[in-house]
Design an enzyme around this catalytic site. Structure first.
Site, PDB file in Angstrom:
ATOM      1  N   GLU A  44       0.838  -1.212   0.000  1.00 19.72           N
ATOM      2  CA  GLU A  44       0.000   0.000   0.000  1.00 19.72           C
ATOM      3  C   GLU A  44       0.870   1.259   0.000  1.00 19.72           C
ATOM      4  O   GLU A  44       1.857   1.346   0.719  1.00 19.72           O
ATOM      5  CB  GLU A  44      -0.930   0.023   1.213  1.00 19.72           C
ATOM      6  CG  GLU A  44      -1.906  -1.145   1.291  1.00 19.72           C
ATOM      7  CD  GLU A  44      -2.860  -1.229   0.105  1.00 19.72           C
ATOM      8  OE1 GLU A  44      -2.902  -0.302  -0.726  1.00 19.72           O
ATOM      9  OE2 GLU A  44      -3.560  -2.266   0.013  1.00 19.72           O
ATOM     10  N   GLY A  45       0.438   2.240  -0.766  1.00 26.72           N
ATOM     11  CA  GLY A  45       1.197   3.482  -0.911  1.00 26.72           C
ATOM     12  C   GLY A  45       0.899   4.491   0.196  1.00 26.72           C
ATOM     13  O   GLY A  45       0.038   4.274   1.064  1.00 26.72           O
ATOM     14  N   HIS A 279      -3.162  16.665 -11.307  1.00 30.71           N
ATOM     15  CA  HIS A 279      -2.420  15.496 -10.834  1.00 30.71           C
ATOM     16  C   HIS A 279      -2.520  14.400 -11.875  1.00 30.71           C
ATOM     17  O   HIS A 279      -3.593  13.846 -12.103  1.00 30.71           O
ATOM     18  CB  HIS A 279      -2.917  14.971  -9.487  1.00 30.71           C
ATOM     19  CG  HIS A 279      -2.210  13.695  -9.112  1.00 30.71           C
ATOM     20  ND1 HIS A 279      -2.883  12.559  -8.737  1.00 30.71           N
ATOM     21  CD2 HIS A 279      -0.881  13.366  -9.114  1.00 30.71           C
ATOM     22  CE1 HIS A 279      -1.993  11.593  -8.499  1.00 30.71           C
ATOM     23  NE2 HIS A 279      -0.787  12.057  -8.731  1.00 30.71           N
ATOM     24  N   LEU A 280      -1.396  14.119 -12.483  1.00 29.17           N
ATOM     25  CA  LEU A 280      -1.339  13.106 -13.533  1.00 29.17           C
ATOM     26  C   LEU A 280      -0.594  11.898 -13.000  1.00 29.17           C
ATOM     27  O   LEU A 280       0.631  11.903 -12.881  1.00 29.17           O
ATOM     28  CB  LEU A 280      -0.623  13.696 -14.752  1.00 29.17           C
ATOM     29  CG  LEU A 280      -0.295  12.726 -15.887  1.00 29.17           C
ATOM     30  CD1 LEU A 280      -1.570  12.154 -16.507  1.00 29.17           C
ATOM     31  CD2 LEU A 280       0.547  13.425 -16.957  1.00 29.17           C
TER      32      LEU A 280
END
Ligand SMILES: Nc1nc2c(ncn2[C@@H]2O[C@H](COP(=O)(O)OP(=O)(O)O)[C@@H](O)[C@H]2O)c(=O)[nH]1
Ligand SMILES: [Mg+2]
Length: 418
Positions: A44-45, A279-280
């Site tokens: 998980e980030g 946000h890309l």
């Protein structure tokens, strides 16, 4: 070693953290403080981990108000940031405390939380002695609930679905001889059933992401969220960037926040700086969901169309794209518009690592006149929440890049509640 460990845990009592000394059992009162440690599924980030923190913090906030001794003395020990899959490790210290990214005092105004290094110093241990956790519970989903599709709130010690870990937080010196697997379905507060039936001083809950939110989207949820103010220095760096390149100030943009989040007032009149924040999300997102992620050319077209519609000249781009992808995007947009990206100095990178740089990107996006995020990215979700706190009209916040001009899905809208 075994004997030393026994002495430490046998003779010393735990005690409050601020200014108190740990002392021998006979000579001073036994502190009632108990420590709840937690960890999250390794892949998980950062931004999902922030959400798991909220579930735990809301539980701790609730426990703090409990009249039951043993429950109201629980402190949450924050898992240091280490071994995150999105971050490269050669450059960063192995264990990054929460205060590098967040304002710890602000978190503590909502829930009783302490850093791992404080926990270690309470144990009066150094890195050569062992920390033995009284009880470790590894959370897992009920197998049969997924099979039957019938989900009921319950928890039960069951056979471990995976071999239990023997090391926690990648420490060599933290162990337990009391490890159980706990099948769990329900909100984090369900853990109270377990906490009130043990007098253990130290409890570690692994795979804490299995616990759901108690109160998703209500007033308490948003208090927890508002308490997650970023580290002041990161905020200052983002502000400088806004002022220097984006013509953006809090006064001009109507984005003032109170020094203490508890004094924040509901508002919807923030204008934000004269730029679009994008946000890309690329990398693993672009690889794992090619049918949803737009091409770089397409992203450029969507941004151009929006800049034209909003009559703005500047776009700030937060992205984890490769240099090649970013240069492609920039060169397409630069023909008509000013394109900005935050590039940290070596000093800032060294001090705050990739996590801090990502936060600076998030903050700058949060203060834009209009935000365009990536569908299903928790990185984008956290920016949307920040904008709800800053008081933007919702139509300037809940927007995501489309696959192309024809295929576009509506993002979910989670409005702030006070
Ligand atoms: N600096 C920077 N890093 C990003 C950006 N987008 C993603 N990342 C990095 O990639 C990670 C993405 O993981 P996560 O936080 O789990 O968000 P999600 O995967 O998009 O839901 C972040 O934590 C950052 O380290 C960005 O716009 N700027
Ligand atoms: Mg992620």
């Amino acid at each position: 070693m075994r004997i030393i460990t026994f002495i430490i845990f046998g003779l010393f009592s735990f005690n409050g953290i601020y200014g108190e000394n740990v002392c021998y059992k006979d000579k001073c009162h036994v502190s009632s403080t108990r420590y709840l440690l937690y960890d999250v599924n390794p892949p998980e980030g950062f931004n999902l981990r922030r959400d798991v923190y909220m579930r735990i913090a809301i539980l701790a906030h609730q426990l703090q108000k409990s009249t039951r001794l043993g429950l109201n003395s629980i402190k949450v020990v924050l898992p240091p940031w280490s071994h995150l899959i999105h971050w490269s490790y050669s450059e960063i210290p192995e264990y990054v405390p929460w205060s590098t990214f967040f304002d710890l005092h602000s978190l503590q105004l909502f829930a009783p939380v302490i850093e791992m290094h404080d926990f270690f110093s309470i144990l009066q241990q150094n890195k050569y002695t062992k920390a033995i956790i009284d009880n470790v519970y590894i959370l897992q989903h009920f197998d049969d609930m997924f099979e039957t599709g019938k989900f009921v709130d319950k928890l039960e010690i069951q056979k471990c679905q995976n071999p239990p870990k023997v090391r926690y937080f990648y420490y060599n010196n933290m162990t337990s001889t009391n490890v159980k697997c706990l099948s769990f379905h329900g909100p984090a507060s369900q853990l109270i059933q377990l906490l009130q039936n043990t007098s253990s001083k130290t409890i570690l809950v692994d795979h804490a992401e299995v616990m759901l939110h108690d109160r998703f989207g209500d007033k308490t949820y948003w208090m927890a969220r508002r308490s997650m103010r970023f580290n002041k220095e990161l905020r200052k760096i983002a502000l400088k960037f806004r002022e220097n390149y984006l013509n953006s100030t809090d006064r001009g943009d109507n984005t003032f926040l109170e020094a203490d989040w508890r004094n924040d007032k509901p508002k919807r009149d923030a204008t934000g700086g004269p730029y679009i924040g994008v946000h890309l999300r690329r990398r693993d997102f672009a690889r794992s969901r090619p049918e949803e992620v737009p091409s770089i050319e397409n992203v450029a077209d969507q941004i151009s169309a929006l800049l034209q519609k909003l009559q703005l000249e500047k776009v700030f781009i937060a992205t984890d794209a490769t240099k090649l992808e970013y240069d492609g995007l920039r060169s397409k947009l630069e023909q008509k518009y000013e394109v900005y990206r935050y590039e940290p100095t070596d000093v800032i990178k060294e001090k705050f690592n990739e996590g801090g740089v990502a936060i600076i990107d998030q903050i700058i996006c949060s203060y834009s006149r209009y935000f365009l995020g990536t569908k299903d990215s928790t990185f984008s979700y956290r920016i949307q929440e920040e904008r709800e706190i800053l008081g933007f009209p919702t139509d300037r916040t809940f927007n995501v890049l489309c696959k192309n001009m024809h295929e576009c899905s509506e993002p979910s809208v989670w409005k702030i509640v006070y």
